[in-house]
Design a protein around this motif. Structure first.
Motif, PDB file in Angstrom:
ATOM      1  N   GLN A   1       0.834  -1.214   0.000  1.00  0.00           N
ATOM      2  CA  GLN A   1       0.000   0.000   0.000  1.00  0.00           C
ATOM      3  C   GLN A   1       0.868   1.264   0.000  1.00  0.00           C
ATOM      4  OE1 GLN A   1      -3.030  -0.051   3.038  1.00  0.00           O
ATOM      5  NE2 GLN A   1      -3.471  -2.229   2.732  1.00  0.00           N
TER       6      GLN A   1
ATOM      7  N   LYS B   1      -1.795  10.004   3.959  1.00  0.00           N
ATOM      8  CA  LYS B   1      -2.040   8.563   3.860  1.00  0.00           C
ATOM      9  C   LYS B   1      -0.729   7.782   3.902  1.00  0.00           C
ATOM     10  CE  LYS B   1      -4.273   5.155   0.878  1.00  0.00           C
ATOM     11  NZ  LYS B   1      -5.022   4.953  -0.391  1.00  0.00           N
ATOM     12  N   GLN B   2       0.250   8.309   3.218  1.00  0.00           N
ATOM     13  CA  GLN B   2       1.547   7.647   3.201  1.00  0.00           C
ATOM     14  C   GLN B   2       2.183   7.640   4.594  1.00  0.00           C
ATOM     15  OE1 GLN B   2       4.564   9.534   0.832  1.00  0.00           O
ATOM     16  NE2 GLN B   2       5.499   7.552   0.314  1.00  0.00           N
TER      17      GLN B   2
ATOM     18  N   ILE C   1      -2.657  12.465  -0.005  1.00  0.00           N
ATOM     19  CA  ILE C   1      -1.756  11.338  -0.321  1.00  0.00           C
ATOM     20  C   ILE C   1      -0.570  11.325   0.645  1.00  0.00           C
ATOM     21  CG2 ILE C   1      -0.171  10.423  -2.048  1.00  0.00           C
ATOM     22  CD1 ILE C   1      -2.127  11.392  -4.192  1.00  0.00           C
TER      23      ILE C   1
ATOM     24  N   GLU D   1       1.004   6.955  -6.414  1.00  0.00           N
ATOM     25  CA  GLU D   1      -0.094   7.921  -6.579  1.00  0.00           C
ATOM     26  C   GLU D   1       0.391   9.339  -6.278  1.00  0.00           C
ATOM     27  OE1 GLU D   1      -3.169   6.618  -4.053  1.00  0.00           O
ATOM     28  OE2 GLU D   1      -3.772   4.898  -5.286  1.00  0.00           O
TER      29      GLU D   1
ATOM     30  N   THR E   1       0.754   4.049  -2.753  1.00  0.00           N
ATOM     31  CA  THR E   1       0.514   5.457  -2.376  1.00  0.00           C
ATOM     32  C   THR E   1       1.658   6.351  -2.858  1.00  0.00           C
ATOM     33  OG1 THR E   1      -0.645   4.663  -0.405  1.00  0.00           O
ATOM     34  CG2 THR E   1       0.005   6.973  -0.450  1.00  0.00           C
TER      35      THR E   1
END
Length: 501
Positions: free
Chosen positions: A112, A193-194, A190, A119, A116
Motif C-alpha cells: 500500500q 495517507k503515506q 496522499i 499515486e 501510495t
C-alpha cells in the motif's frame, strides 16, 4: 564243692554274655549318635544355604519392587512431560500463525505504501503539468492585458455580450484556481495517507519483532521440555534394564533354591534309607550275637554237666587231688574272668578309639583344610607393588563381619551393599573402584576360579564379594544377614577379577 564249681562256671558264663551285650549296645548307640550328628549337621548346612538363598531372593524381590515403583513414578513424570511438550508445541504453532499473519500484514502495508507513493508521484506530476498550463494561460491573459479587455468592450455589440465575455473570462480563471486547489488537497491527502501507512507498518514490524522473540523463548522451552522427556525415557530404559537384571537373578535364585531343596530332600531320603539299613543290620547283628550267646551258654551248661559227672566219679580220689582240682578250677575261672574283662575293655577301648579316630580325622581334615587355606593365603596370595597382599585385604575385610547391609551404602561400620563393601575395603588400601557390581567385573585382571587367590573379587550377576581362599568369600550378603562369610556358588560365578598385581 561241686555246687561251687557249677555256680562259678554259671556266673562266669552270664558275666561274659552280659559284657558282650553291653559292648554291642554301647557300640550301636555310639554309631547311631555319630551318624545322627553328621546327618543333622549336613541337613543344617543345607537348610542354612537354602535360607540364605531365600533371603537373597527376598532382597532381590524388594529391589525389583523398588525399581518398579521408580518406573511407575517416571511414567507419571513422562506423562506430565509429554503433556507439557505438546502444550508448548501448540503454543509455538499459534505463535507461528500469528507471525505469518503479521508478516503478511506488514507486506500488505509495504504494498500500500508503494502504491501510495506512486499515486503521490503521479499527483505531483499532474499538479506540475497543470500548474505550468495555468501559468501559461495567466501569462497570455496578462500579455493580452487591456487589449483583450478593450477588445471585449469594443467588439461587443451590446452590454449583454460584454458581460458575457467578462463572465467567461472570470469562469476560466475560477476553474483554474479550483483545479489547482483540488490538486493541492489531493497531494496533502496522499502525503497524510503515506505517513499513516508508514506508521502502521512500523507498529506491525514491532509486533512482528515481539512475536519472533516470544517464538524463540517458546522454542527454547520446547527444546528444554524435549530434553527432560528424553532424560526421563533414558532413566526408564535404565530402570527397565535393572529390573530385567533383577528379575533374571530372581529366576536364577528360584532355580538354585529348587535345586538345593531337591538335593536336601534327596540327601535326607538317602540318609534315612542308609540309617534304616544300618539299624536293620545292627538289629540282625544283635540277634546273631544273642543266638551265639545262647548257643555258647548251652555249650557251657553241657560242659558244666560233664565236669560235674567227672567230679563225682573222682570224688573217691584223694582229697588232696580234689583240692588241687578245685584250685585249678578256681585259677581257670579267674583267668576266664580276667580274659572276659580284658575283652570288654578292648571293645570299649576300640569304640572309644573309633570315636577319637573319627573326631581326630574330622579335626585333622579341618586342620588340613585350615592349614591348606592358610598356606594358600600365605604362599599364593597376590601382592601389589605397594606391598599390599591379598591376605591383608582379607584380614581387613573380615573385621566387619556382622555389620549391617544398607543398599547403596559404603560405610563398613554403619552399612554398605555388596559393591560398596568391596569398594570401601580396597579404598582402605588406596584403590579407587566403581560403586557398581556390573562395572567391578571389568576391573583389574580376569583369572579363572581355579587360579583364584585371597583378595580377588568374586563376581556374580548383580553381586560381588572378596575371595578368602578355600572356596570361601566375605561379602555384604543382604539386609537380613549383613556382612557374612559364605561358600562361593560356582554355578552363579561370572568372573574372578584380580586387583592386586
Amino acid at each position: 564243692m561241686n555246687n561251687d564249681v557249677h555256680k562259678k562256671y554259671g556266673s562266669a558264663s552270664r558275666h561274659k554274655l552280659i559284657v558282650r551285650i553291653v559292648a554291642i549296645v554301647l557300640a550301636a548307640v555310639f554309631v547311631l549318635m555319630l551318624a545322627s550328628q553328621i546327618f543333622l549337621y549336613a541337613l543344617a548346612e543345607d537348610t542354612s544355604d537354602i535360607d540364605a538363598l531365600k533371603a537373597q531372593q527376598e532382597s532381590l524381590q524388594a529391589q525389583a519392587e523398588e525399581y518398579q515403583a521408580q518406573l511407575d513414578a517416571l511414567a507419571e513424570e513422562q506423562a506430565s512431560a509429554v503433556e507439557e511438550y505438546q502444550l508448548l508445541e501448540e503454543q509455538n504453532q499459534v505463535l507461528a500463525n500469528q507471525i505469518d499473519a503479521t508478516t503478511a500484514l506488514v507486506e500488505s502495508y509495504e504494498e500500500q505504501i508503494e502504491t501510495t507513493a506512486q499515486e503521490l508521484a503521479q499527483a505531483e506530476s499532474d499538479y506540475e503539468d497543470y500548474y505550468e498550463l495555468y501559468c501559461q494561460r495567466a501569462s497570455q491573459m496578462e500579455q493580452g492585458g487591456s487589449v483583450t479587455l478593450w477588445e471585449a468592450v469594443f467588439t461587443s455589440s451590446s452590454v449583454t455580450e460584454l458581460l458575457t465575455a467578462l463572465e467567461d473570462m472570470n469562469t476560466i480563471l475560477q476553474y483554474d484556481n479550483d483545479i489547482l486547489q483540488q490538486m493541492t488537497d489531493l497531494e496533502a491527502e496522499i502525503t497524510e495517507k503515506q505517513a499513516s501507512l508508514t506508521e502502521a507498518k512500523e507498529e506491525q514490524e514491532e509486533v512482528l519483532s515481539q512475536l519472533q522473540t516470544e517464538q524463540e523463548q517458546m522454542q527454547a522451552n520446547e527444546d528444554q521440555a524435549a530434553a527432560v522427556l528424553a532424560e526421563i525415557e533414558d532413566n526408564m530404559d535404565l530402570y527397565a534394564q535393572q529390573l530385567e537384571t533383577v528379575t533374571v537373578e530372581c529366576s536364577d535364585l528360584e532355580a538354585d533354591i529348587l535345586e538345593a531343596e531337591t538335593l536336601a530332600a534327596q540327601q535326607a531320603a538317602e540318609e534315612a534309607a542308609r540309617q534304616a539299613e544300618q539299624e536293620a543290620q545292627e538289629a540282625a547283628e544283635r540277634e546273631a550275637a544273642a543266638a551265639a550267646a545262647e548257643a555258647e551258654a548251652a555249650d557251657e551248661d553241657d560242659a558244666d554237666t560233664s565236669a560235674q559227672t567227672e567230679t563225682e566219679e573222682e570224688s573217691s580220689a584223694q582229697s588232696e587231688d580234689a583240692g588241687e582240682e578245685t584250685s585249678s578250677v578256681d585259677s581257670s575261672a579267674d583267668a576266664e574272668d580276667d580274659s572276659e574283662e580284658e575283652e570288654t575293655s578292648n571293645l570299649l577301648g576300640s569304640s572309644h578309639s573309633s570315636s577319637n579316630s573319627s573326631s581326630s580325622s574330622s579335626d585333622a581334615s579341618s586342620d588340613a583344610s585350615s592349614s591348606g587355606s592358610s598356606s594358600s593365603t600365605s604362599s599364593s596370595s597376590s601382592s601389589s607393588s605397594s606391598g599390599v597382599t591379598g591376605s591383608d585385604v582379607v584380614a581387613y575385610a573380615v573385621q566387619f563381619v556382622g555389620n549391617p547391609y544398607v543398599w547403596g551404602g559404603t560405610s563398613l561400620t554403619n552399612g554398605c551393599d555388596c559393591s560398596g563393601f568391596v569398594v570401601s575395603v580396597y579404598a582402605h588400601f588406596g584403590y579407587s573402584l566403581p560403586h557398581f557390581s556390573g562395572s567391578l567385573r571389568y576391573c583389574g585382571t580376569g583369572v579363572s576360579y581355579s587360579e583364584a587367590q585371597p583378595g580377588d573379587i568374586i563376581c556374580y550377576d548383580g553381586h560381588v564379594g572378596i575371595y578368602m581362599g578355600g572356596g570361601q568369600m566375605v561379602n555384604a550378603f543382604d539386609t537380613e544377614h549383613g556382612i557374612i562369610i559364605c561358600a562361593v556358588n560356582t554355578s552363579r560365578l561370572v568372573a574372578v577379577r584380580r586387583i592386586l598385581t
